[in-house]
Scaffold this motif. Structure first.
Motif, PDB file in Angstrom:
ATOM      1  N   ARG A 139      10.441   0.082   4.278  1.00 36.61           N
ATOM      2  CA  ARG A 139       9.356   0.108   3.307  1.00 36.61           C
ATOM      3  C   ARG A 139       8.157   0.777   3.972  1.00 36.61           C
ATOM      4  N   LEU A 153       0.266   0.785   5.603  1.00 35.54           N
ATOM      5  CA  LEU A 153       0.729   0.503   6.965  1.00 35.54           C
ATOM      6  C   LEU A 153      -0.342   0.832   8.003  1.00 35.54           C
ATOM      7  N   LEU A 174       3.874  -1.765  -0.122  1.00 33.41           N
ATOM      8  CA  LEU A 174       4.561  -0.580   0.395  1.00 33.41           C
ATOM      9  C   LEU A 174       5.541  -0.090  -0.661  1.00 33.41           C
TER      10      LEU A 174
END
Length: 451
Positions: free
Chosen positions: A90, A95, A115
């Motif tokens: 993902r 991130l 995500l």
């Protein structure tokens, strides 16, 4: 839509099951389980939740599964079930600023990010004929590198050093000061206490804000240390495909090779050079070739190599050096003198510097290198007072300029610089070196010009 259907078909669980027959070292040997290599399996336990593992090979009629955690609680006869045959991560912009584990799952105390995208863990490197040329320089923020070892956007460099010579500090300086859009940092096989030290001291809040840090510490199973390198590369590929310039910093590729050695030997591979099985030397090029320029973005990669016994010709170092586009050697001798970053410029090279640096820049680098080489060659004579001034104008100039050259090469951890400022400082330094040499040639008597 077709790509989503392909992903669904590749990861869809099956009803395939088997049973544990015995353990072989850190692996479980499973009967009646013809799963493909790379598949993820679930091992049931008498007490506790099931544990996951990866199929790494076969031995006779048995399938070898390397678990992602300790096999405590697993006994003979426990059921093993196929979970998925392919692995996807993902990924997404959220991130950035996060620390994730080898599976790409956030390992910090922050809320779970959103995500929305998926990317395969193991991708085929771009075809050689489709790679754009590397002709644009990249700022690393380290003056010695930008000036004398100029790197291009999409280049792959190695940082070779023994333990305790300043690799992590150098990576932190690059991550904070680079001109790349995104940093992906892989800490593979690090000591647990060093992770927070790197995040707080070396990387800092500014560097973490535009970075993704993938961590697999030394106490985790070898399969996770290998997977962490793949995860970091896959995340870097995702951001590259979004059209961004990515800097991939991996510390260290040696511990990645050691983890693969552990897996290969456990799976029955024959040991070759210094105990490394053939799979190590097959996996290394597949890993580093995934970095580079793509149609939309680029991955500029720096791989640290932990040199065993300061021997730069040991198998992993020798193999990686041949795969990369240059190497930076960190010297323990320079580090002992307090010279940081401890880059041995004379032993280091950037193979793409002639392509990405201008003629004036290259000439200035050659002048400074010549002075450094002359001083290094005559260092013993100079230190004992046996060198006679005027014997060699190049050496005379090198002696005069020694302190200025060292001041250019040394850089405080918190000092930031750019490619433009490094180039300007190098041009001025080279001009003073040439002026010192000309002055020595004029003032030296004709008979003293020979060695």
């Amino acid at each position: 839509m077709n790509s989503l259907i392909d992903q669904l078909e590749s990861v869809m669980p099956t009803a395939m099951t088997g049973s544990v027959v015995r353990t072989e070292g850190m692996m479980a040997a499973v009967a009646g389980f013809p799963a493909p290599v790379g598949a993820v399996a679930e091992i049931q336990r008498q007490a506790g939740a099931p544990i996951l593992g990866e199929v790494v090979g076969f031995r006779d009629a048995l399938t070898l599964v390397f678990p992602f955690e300790a096999m405590s609680g697993v006994r003979r006869g426990n059921q093993v079930r196929m979970q998925r045959t392919s692995r996807f991560l993902r990924v997404g912009d959220q991130l950035l600023g996060r620390v994730v584990d080898a599976h790409g799952v956030p390992a910090d105390s922050l809320p779970m990010p959103s995500l929305p995208h998926r990317t395969p863990l193991d991708r085929t490197p771009p075809p050689a004929t489709e790679r754009p040329p590397i002709d644009v320089p990249l700022t690393t923020g380290v003056r010695a590198v930008d000036g004398l070892l100029t790197c291009g956007t999409g280049q792959r460099m190695g940082i070779f050093a023994g333990s305790g010579v300043g690799k992590s500090v150098l990576l932190g300086m690059m991550a904070r000061n680079t001109s790349a859009d995104v940093n992906v940092i892989a800490l593979i096989g690090e000591r647990g206490r060093e992770v927070n030290e790197f995040l707080d001291r070396d990387l800092g809040e500014e560097g973490l804000r535009r970075s993704v840090v993938v961590v697999a510490t030394s106490d985790q199973p070898a399969i996770l240390r290998v997977q962490a390198a793949m995860t970091a590369t896959a995340i870097a590929e995702y951001f590259r495909d979004q059209g961004q310039r990515v800097m991939l910093l991996m510390d260290s590729v040696t511990r990645f090779a050691m983890a693969q050695r552990e897996i290969g030997l456990a799976a029955g591979e024959p040991p070759t050079t210094r105990g490394y099985p053939p799979s190590v030397f097959s996996l290394l090029p597949k890993l580093v070739e995934r970095a580079g320029c793509g149609p939309h973005g680029s991955i500029t990669a720096f791989y640290t190599v932990l040199v065993e016994g300061d021997d730069t010709n040991e198998p992993v170092s020798d193999t990686v050096r041949g795969l990369l586009d240059g190497h930076t050697i960190l010297s323990r001798e320079l580090a002992a003198k307090g010279h940081f970053p401890a880059i041995d410029v004379l032993q280091s090279v950037s193979r793409l510097m002639p392509t990405v640096a201008g003629e004036k820049h290259q000439h200035a680098a050659m002048v400074v290198r010549e002075a450094m080489a002359a001083f290094h060659e005559h260092q013993d004579l100079i230190s004992v007072g046996a060198y006679r001034a005027g014997a060699n104008p190049v050496v005379d100039a090198a002696i005069v300029m020694k302190d200025e050259i060292e001041a250019f090469l040394c850089q405080a951890v918190g000092e930031s610089t750019t490619l433009e400022t490094a180039r300007a400082a190098l041009l001025q330094l080279a001009a003073r070196c040439q002026a010192a040499r000309s002055s020595s040639e004029v003032s030296s008597p004709p008979a003293a010009n020979a060695d």
